[in-house]
Motif scaffolding. Structure first.
Motif, PDB file in Angstrom:
ATOM      1  N   LYS A  45       0.837  -1.188   0.000  1.00 14.57           N
ATOM      2  CA  LYS A  45       0.000   0.000   0.000  1.00 14.57           C
ATOM      3  C   LYS A  45       0.880   1.249   0.000  1.00 14.57           C
ATOM      4  N   GLU A  80     -10.329  -5.410   7.127  1.00 17.17           N
ATOM      5  CA  GLU A  80     -10.761  -4.722   5.918  1.00 17.17           C
ATOM      6  C   GLU A  80      -9.601  -4.555   4.943  1.00 17.17           C
ATOM      7  N   SER A  81      -8.414  -4.255   5.467  1.00 19.86           N
ATOM      8  CA  SER A  81      -7.249  -4.113   4.610  1.00 19.86           C
ATOM      9  C   SER A  81      -6.887  -5.441   3.953  1.00 19.86           C
ATOM     10  N   GLU A 136      -7.796  -3.954  10.324  1.00 16.47           N
ATOM     11  CA  GLU A 136      -6.860  -4.909   9.753  1.00 16.47           C
ATOM     12  C   GLU A 136      -7.563  -5.867   8.805  1.00 16.47           C
ATOM     13  N   ASP A 153      -7.674   1.771  -0.113  1.00 18.53           N
ATOM     14  CA  ASP A 153      -6.949   1.787   1.161  1.00 18.53           C
ATOM     15  C   ASP A 153      -7.646   1.021   2.276  1.00 18.53           C
ATOM     16  N   GLY A 154      -8.680   0.273   1.949  1.00 20.53           N
ATOM     17  CA  GLY A 154      -9.383  -0.483   2.967  1.00 20.53           C
ATOM     18  C   GLY A 154     -10.344   0.344   3.792  1.00 20.53           C
ATOM     19  N   TYR A 210     -12.853   2.002  -1.132  1.00 19.46           N
ATOM     20  CA  TYR A 210     -12.496   1.079  -0.049  1.00 19.46           C
ATOM     21  C   TYR A 210     -11.398   0.101  -0.485  1.00 19.46           C
ATOM     22  N   ARG A 212      -6.857  -6.224  -0.052  1.00 17.21           N
ATOM     23  CA  ARG A 212      -5.680  -6.775  -0.730  1.00 17.21           C
ATOM     24  C   ARG A 212      -6.032  -8.031  -1.506  1.00 17.21           C
ATOM     25  N   PRO A 230      -8.983   2.121   8.014  1.00 19.41           N
ATOM     26  CA  PRO A 230      -9.147   0.694   7.773  1.00 19.41           C
ATOM     27  C   PRO A 230      -8.804  -0.175   8.973  1.00 19.41           C
TER      28      PRO A 230
END
Length: 312
Positions: free
Chosen positions: A3, A230-231, A228, A221-222, A218, A235, A226
């Protein structure tokens, strides 16, 4: 795909978008509109729009950025996100994560793998994902449909193209055949008709480039803050967009553009520059793989001009 979050020079981005729009306006080869879905075949293929939503809340647009179009297979990204939120890694028990090597609407590969689609971005994979979404109906505080999810992400009312919905609802025999194949192998929990209605509905959602770029934030960058998980989800979705998001043209797209992206036969493409921007382009003329011809060229030029390829 680490990221990145760096300050974007707004004037540079505006100049890049203006240059891309200008270049698209002088190209004479536009591709061919999708002719397997009634309502899309007659759209003028020289139309082009682009919108870029940046990580700092900016928005840069050009061309036909406020013209709505059916997002079609781009909806599969949002459906997968909902399924992952509800069921986590159990999703992969029913859908694979590999490029198919066959057309997005092929039934051959589905039979070969006993009803388990190769990935969630081909039609049978998306149908199985929609079947999963029907099982979250009883969950509280969970978006149950792609339309609900998009309304929350964009902050606007989301409309469905009724012409496209009606045409695909009355036809779609190949998709129904794939759904029946999944049902035959025990990979569809609900009746075929119950699954096909929300599947067709999410494909017929009409968004503008501006709205689509907002919807993809979203994945950039989540989320604004964000969590954890969600990130991690962002990904994973991005990784599948990079390897499977452009049908049989995914490898060439990664080579030329270098960004996770998902296309739809309505002519739209959603592309993500992780930590930087969510980009939506639209032009209804398609290449031989079913991806927007001008849209792909525009993303290639924008990524090169801004240095946004995930490969450096």
């Amino acid at each position: 795909m680490a990221k990145r979050s760096v300050k974007i020079d707004t004037k540079e981005l505006e100049a890049a978008v203006e240059e891309v729009v200008g270049r698209m306006g002088v190209i004479e080869r536009f591709g061919k509109a999708a002719d397997h879905i009634e309502g899309l075949a007659d759209i003028e293929t020289d139309r082009f729009g682009i919108a870029v939503a940046t990580h700092d809340g900016g928005m840069v647009m050009g061309g036909d950025a406020e013209t709505p179009f059916p997002i079609q297979s781009i909806s599969k990204v949002f459906a997968l996100t909902l399924a992952l939120r509800a069921f986590g890694d159990d999703v992969w028990k029913r859908v694979g994560r590999e490029p198919s090597g066959d057309p997005f609407n092929s039934i051959v590969d589905l039979e070969r793998h006993k009803g388990k689609p190769r990935n969630p971005f081909i039609n049978p994979g998306a149908i199985v994902v929609v079947d999963m979404l029907l099982d979250i109906a009883a969950k509280d505080e969970t978006h149950k449909t792609v339309r609900d999810f998009l309304a929350a992400e964009i902050g606007e009312e989301i409309k469905v193209d009724r012409t496209i919905f009606d045409k695909e609802s009355s036809g779609g025999f190949n998709n129904r055949a794939m759904a029946n194949m999944c049902k035959f192998f025990g990979n569809l929990n609900h009746e075929v008709d119950a699954v096909m209605k929300p599947y067709v509905s999410q494909c017929a959602i009409a968004l503008t480039c501006r709205q689509l770029a907002l919807a993809g934030r979203y994945l950039m960058d989540g989320g604004e803050k964000p969590l954890e998980d969600e990130s991690v989800r962002a990904r994973r979705v991005n990784s599948l967009m990079l390897t499977c998001g452009q049908y049989d043209g995914s490898g060439d797209f990664a080579f030329r553009v270098g960004l996770p992206a998902k296309s739809g036969v309505g002519g739209g493409i959603l592309a993500i520059a992780p930590g930087l921007a969510s980009i939506a382009v639209w032009s209804p003329g398609l290449d031989e793989n079913g991806n927007s011809l001008l849209g792909t060229l525009a993303l290639e030029q924008l990524a090169e001009r801004m240095g946004w390829s995930v490969f450096g």
